[in-house]
Design a protein around this motif. Structure first.
Motif, PDB file in Angstrom:
ATOM      1  N   GLU A   5       0.829  -1.195   0.000  1.00  0.00           N
ATOM      2  CA  GLU A   5       0.000   0.000   0.000  1.00  0.00           C
ATOM      3  C   GLU A   5       0.867   1.249   0.000  1.00  0.00           C
ATOM      4  O   GLU A   5       1.950   1.267   0.601  1.00  0.00           O
ATOM      5  CB  GLU A   5      -0.941   0.004   1.205  1.00  0.00           C
ATOM      6  N   ILE A   6       0.373   2.292  -0.675  1.00  0.00           N
ATOM      7  CA  ILE A   6       1.087   3.558  -0.804  1.00  0.00           C
ATOM      8  C   ILE A   6       0.141   4.680  -0.384  1.00  0.00           C
ATOM      9  O   ILE A   6      -1.005   4.743  -0.843  1.00  0.00           O
ATOM     10  CB  ILE A   6       1.553   3.778  -2.259  1.00  0.00           C
ATOM     11  N   LYS A   7       0.621   5.569   0.473  1.00  0.00           N
ATOM     12  CA  LYS A   7      -0.220   6.653   0.962  1.00  0.00           C
ATOM     13  C   LYS A   7      -0.378   7.745  -0.103  1.00  0.00           C
ATOM     14  O   LYS A   7       0.564   8.043  -0.837  1.00  0.00           O
ATOM     15  CB  LYS A   7       0.388   7.260   2.225  1.00  0.00           C
ATOM     16  N   CYS A  18      -5.955   4.670  -0.009  1.00  0.00           N
ATOM     17  CA  CYS A  18      -4.582   4.298  -0.351  1.00  0.00           C
ATOM     18  C   CYS A  18      -4.518   3.939  -1.823  1.00  0.00           C
ATOM     19  O   CYS A  18      -5.543   3.717  -2.486  1.00  0.00           O
ATOM     20  CB  CYS A  18      -4.091   3.111   0.496  1.00  0.00           C
ATOM     21  N   TYR A  19      -3.299   3.892  -2.347  1.00  0.00           N
ATOM     22  CA  TYR A  19      -3.015   3.219  -3.607  1.00  0.00           C
ATOM     23  C   TYR A  19      -2.395   1.877  -3.220  1.00  0.00           C
ATOM     24  O   TYR A  19      -1.842   1.724  -2.133  1.00  0.00           O
ATOM     25  CB  TYR A  19      -2.026   4.015  -4.458  1.00  0.00           C
ATOM     26  N   ARG A  89      -7.863   2.900  -4.059  1.00  0.00           N
ATOM     27  CA  ARG A  89      -8.958   2.561  -3.131  1.00  0.00           C
ATOM     28  C   ARG A  89      -9.569   3.859  -2.624  1.00  0.00           C
ATOM     29  O   ARG A  89      -8.984   4.572  -1.816  1.00  0.00           O
ATOM     30  CB  ARG A  89      -8.432   1.704  -1.979  1.00  0.00           C
ATOM     31  N   LEU A  90     -10.743   4.169  -3.136  1.00  0.00           N
ATOM     32  CA  LEU A  90     -11.420   5.420  -2.813  1.00  0.00           C
ATOM     33  C   LEU A  90     -12.291   5.267  -1.583  1.00  0.00           C
ATOM     34  O   LEU A  90     -12.976   4.247  -1.411  1.00  0.00           O
ATOM     35  CB  LEU A  90     -12.293   5.858  -3.990  1.00  0.00           C
ATOM     36  N   PHE A  91     -12.294   6.273  -0.732  1.00  0.00           N
ATOM     37  CA  PHE A  91     -13.276   6.304   0.343  1.00  0.00           C
ATOM     38  C   PHE A  91     -14.671   6.305  -0.286  1.00  0.00           C
ATOM     39  O   PHE A  91     -14.851   6.804  -1.411  1.00  0.00           O
ATOM     40  CB  PHE A  91     -13.090   7.536   1.213  1.00  0.00           C
TER      41      PHE A  91
END
Length: 271
Positions: A5-7, A18-19, A89-91
């Motif tokens: 995961e990437i912030k 996250c990405y 990954r969208l809220f």
């Protein structure tokens, strides 16, 4: 299998959870199951393999640029060959900024995002394939997201209400009912339900259930607490209620769930 995961950049943290990068080096197929997360995802397949999802009794190959709507029941998936997936990954509330249609239309579906967003996302995909540098790829993604956000100013107020309510629901001590929450924002609970479905694909009640389930999944995966303790810590009425809800979202009871049943989901639960 590699999962990382990437912030997101600070300016995008209220929209992007996250990405992530998922890479499969195996040339053989392996199956997995995706569980409800409450998030909507845009995924770019930059590898040479195929990614498939179950539709009825068959598996169908997904498009190179995928939109994952709200998954609200277990979804079997299959990885074939060497896949390199770059996901956003969208809220839940953020999906509305990137879709002209109601988000609920895409529930339990994986659709071709390029057919919804047109040439801009196709151009992005081509540029992502031209470079293997992940820092550059994330920069391209963030440029695209910021551009799309600039075109969605008309939705800001309504989506903001949904975002604020979701923040309340996610609090560990949240026990208020939706009618009281809606009244604090000067709207009816019926209108709040409509906003939620339109902009997140979920009702407030279902979002609350999925959020609670995700908290319980993290604890079940760690295997260092009893089911009674997990049920209490996650706000279930009792253990039987917890078991029923866990099974509805995974297909397994908590005691029968194994990390091997869903290695990708288990990897995300530990981040």
């Amino acid at each position: 299998m590699r999962y990382q995961e990437i912030k997101p950049a600070t300016i995008l943290k209220q929209y992007v959870k996250c990405y992530y990068v998922y890479e499969s080096e195996a040339s053989v197929a392996f199956d997995d199951t995706v569980f409800p997360s409450g998030c909507v995802e845009i995924i770019f397949n930059l590898g040479t393999g195929n990614w498939q999802t179950a539709v009825g009794d068959d598996f169908i190959t997904t498009p190179p640029i995928e939109l994952w709507g709200q998954i609200i029941k277990p979804l079997p998936i299959r990885s074939i060959g060497k896949n390199t997936m770059l996901g956003i990954r969208l809220f839940p509330h953020a999906a509305a900024y990137f879709l002209n249609d109601e988000v609920s239309q895409f529930n339990n579906q994986v659709v071709d995002f390029s057919s919804l967003s047109g040439k801009t996302v196709k151009q992005l995909y081509a540029r992502l394939q031209e470079t293997a540098d992940w820092h550059t790829r994330i920069g391209l993604i963030e440029g695209f997201l910021l551009q799309q956000l600039s075109l969605s100013e008309g939705k800001l107020h309504k989506v903001a209400i949904v975002s604020y309510v979701m923040q309340e629901i996610r609090q560990d001590d949240f026990f208020d009912n939706i009618e009281h929450v809606a009244s604090r924002y000067g709207i009816t609970s019926r209108y709040m339900q409509k906003l939620f479905l339109q902009y997140t694909g979920l009702t407030p009640k279902l979002y609350s259930k999925i959020n609670r389930f995700q908290n319980s999944l993290r604890l079940v995966t760690r295997k260092d607490a009893s089911l009674t303790s997990i049920a209490y810590d996650c706000g279930y009425f009792d253990q039987s209620h917890f078991i029923r809800e866990f099974k509805s979202f995974t297909g397994f009871t908590p005691s029968n769930y194994l990390v091997t049943h869903s290695p990708i989901t288990s990897a995300t639960a530990n981040h």
